[in-house]
Design an enzyme around this catalytic site. Structure first.
Site, short mmCIF file in Angstrom:
data_model
loop_
_atom_site.label_atom_id
_atom_site.label_comp_id
_atom_site.label_asym_id
_atom_site.label_seq_id
_atom_site.Cartn_x
_atom_site.Cartn_y
_atom_site.Cartn_z
N LEU A 1 56.91 71.81 52.59
CA LEU A 1 57.70 72.51 51.57
C LEU A 1 57.70 71.73 50.26
O LEU A 1 57.65 72.31 49.18
CB LEU A 1 59.12 72.74 52.08
CG LEU A 1 59.22 73.78 53.19
CD1 LEU A 1 60.66 73.91 53.67
CD2 LEU A 1 58.73 75.13 52.75
N VAL B 1 57.38 67.35 59.45
CA VAL B 1 56.15 67.98 58.93
C VAL B 1 56.51 69.07 57.93
O VAL B 1 55.93 69.17 56.83
CB VAL B 1 55.29 68.53 60.10
CG1 VAL B 1 54.09 69.28 59.56
CG2 VAL B 1 54.86 67.40 61.02
N CYS B 2 57.49 69.90 58.28
CA CYS B 2 57.92 70.99 57.38
C CYS B 2 58.42 70.43 56.06
O CYS B 2 58.19 71.03 54.99
CB CYS B 2 59.06 71.79 58.02
SG CYS B 2 58.73 72.32 59.68
N THR B 3 59.11 69.31 56.12
CA THR B 3 59.65 68.70 54.90
C THR B 3 58.50 68.38 53.94
O THR B 3 58.58 68.66 52.74
CB THR B 3 60.46 67.44 55.27
OG1 THR B 3 61.54 67.85 56.11
CG2 THR B 3 61.01 66.75 54.04
#
Ligand code: BEZ
Length: 213
Positions: A50, A45-47
């Protein structure tokens, strides 16, 4: 550190990052800031978050906003992860990621919620104004990616309502009609501030075209 609330001064800090040590206030200068946390490097999810944030670089720059990410891994891990983000999201990460291995920033900003996860940060967002006041706080769980278009929309609202006597209604987008703040009663002042006029739906609900458009 007590929980941060809206209107509080954003605590300054120095922390390592993928581009070397960063002091928050020096990094922000006279700009607005978005400080946002991620549970960990190499998480899906963070990928996506960002990568999308990197693609919004022009939108943040247009609003004088500096972006700063936080993740509780070290700078070398961040550098490897940034390569992955660039590859998989077809972009170039153009803002630093704090290497918060000692959790200095995560604890200062209360980004670890032990009843959700004892070690990883939740998805926090702090919007900080040029006077270093915290103006907006969002907290999302690790499994829910944030809507960065909403973050831009909030910045638009904050910047508009700081400079005009208005508030923004439900689902407002830049360019939509706005609401004259109820505290403004003087008809002469209203006429001068809102030359395009306004519609009085109720005495407390007065709608006017966005004044800076
Ligand atoms: C993440 O990508 O950070 C994540 C994905 C599923 C559950 C929790 C976190």
């Amino acid at each position: 550190m007590a929980t941060l609330r809206l209107g509080d001064t954003a605590p300054d800090f120095e922390q390592d990052s993928d581009i070397g040590p960063i002091r928050l206030y020096d990094y922000l200068g006279d700009n607005w800031g978005v400080l946002f946390s991620h549970p960990a490097d190499f998480t899906p999810v963070c990928t996506t978050e960002l990568g999308y944030t990197a693609k919004l670089a022009d939108e943040f720059a247009r609003r004088n906003v500096k972006v700063l990410a936080v993740s509780v891994d070290d700078a070398n891990s961040h550098k490897e992860w940034i390569n992955d983000i660039n590859d998989t999201q077809n972009t170039t990460v153009n803002f630093p990621i704090l290497a918060d291995s000692d959790r200095k920033v995560s604890e200062l900003y209360d980004m670890i919620h032990p009843n959700a996860d004892n070690t990883a940060t939740v998805r926090s967002v702090f919007i900080i104004d040029p006077k270093k006041k915290v103006r907006l706080i969002l907290t999302y769980p690790a499994s829910t990616g944030r809507n960065f278009n909403e973050i831009l929309r909030c910045i638009d609202s904050l910047q508009l309502t700081d400079s005009h006597s208005v508030a923004t209604p439900v689902n407002w987008q830049d360019g939509d009609d706005v609401i004259i703040v109820p505290s403004l009663k003087d008809e002469d002042v209203i006429k001068q501030k809102f030359p395009k006029g306004y519609t009085e739906v109720r005495p407390y609900l007065r709608v006017t075209p966005q004044p800076n458009k």
